[in-house]
Design a protein around this motif. Sequence first.
Motif, PDB file in Angstrom:
ATOM      1  N   ASN A  35       0.832  -1.195   0.000  1.00 48.57           N
ATOM      2  CA  ASN A  35       0.000   0.000   0.000  1.00 48.57           C
ATOM      3  C   ASN A  35       0.865   1.243   0.000  1.00 48.57           C
ATOM      4  O   ASN A  35       2.035   1.227   0.352  1.00 48.57           O
ATOM      5  CB  ASN A  35      -1.035  -0.015   1.135  1.00 48.57           C
ATOM      6  CG  ASN A  35      -0.444   0.189   2.501  1.00 48.57           C
ATOM      7  OD1 ASN A  35       0.245   1.167   2.741  1.00 48.57           O
ATOM      8  ND2 ASN A  35      -0.717  -0.720   3.419  1.00 48.57           N
ATOM      9  N   PRO A  40      -3.807   5.867  -1.470  1.00 49.55           N
ATOM     10  CA  PRO A  40      -4.465   4.586  -1.160  1.00 49.55           C
ATOM     11  C   PRO A  40      -4.977   3.833  -2.388  1.00 49.55           C
ATOM     12  O   PRO A  40      -5.006   2.602  -2.389  1.00 49.55           O
ATOM     13  CB  PRO A  40      -5.620   4.988  -0.247  1.00 49.55           C
ATOM     14  CG  PRO A  40      -5.278   6.326   0.272  1.00 49.55           C
ATOM     15  CD  PRO A  40      -4.381   6.984  -0.732  1.00 49.55           C
ATOM     16  N   GLY A  43      -2.811   0.864  -3.792  1.00 46.46           N
ATOM     17  CA  GLY A  43      -2.563  -0.346  -3.020  1.00 46.46           C
ATOM     18  C   GLY A  43      -3.031  -1.595  -3.742  1.00 46.46           C
ATOM     19  O   GLY A  43      -3.873  -1.534  -4.644  1.00 46.46           O
TER      20      GLY A  43
END
Length: 119
Positions: A35, A40, A43
């Motif tokens: 990640n 985000p 990830g």
Amino acid sequence: MKSNQSIVIERLQQAQNAHDLEVLLACFAPNFQGNHPLYPERGFKGIEDVPKNWSVIFHNIPDFHSQLFRLAVEGDTTGAEWYWFGTHRDGSQFGMRGVPILGIQADQIEWARLYMEPV
């Protein structure tokens, strides 16, 4: 004597610099989770994305090179300061620098939190 973690990082760097996907892939556990805390959406879970990501990097940056500045190991957690650089196929320069934090067990990277930014 070198730790297992430093040996894995050395193998990873050698594979990156040789553009060797097979050796690079062997550095990662099958259940690898990566990640990017700052991004985000980047990830992923599972090893399937590792060769996809690196094959694109090696294709788009034919002279990709990885330089390791520092390595810190605490138990099964490793921090490595990297500089990745090269030239894109269009002639523009590529550079990223940062510190991935890695969980390494049984000679493979099980998880990573990547803090890499363009320079």
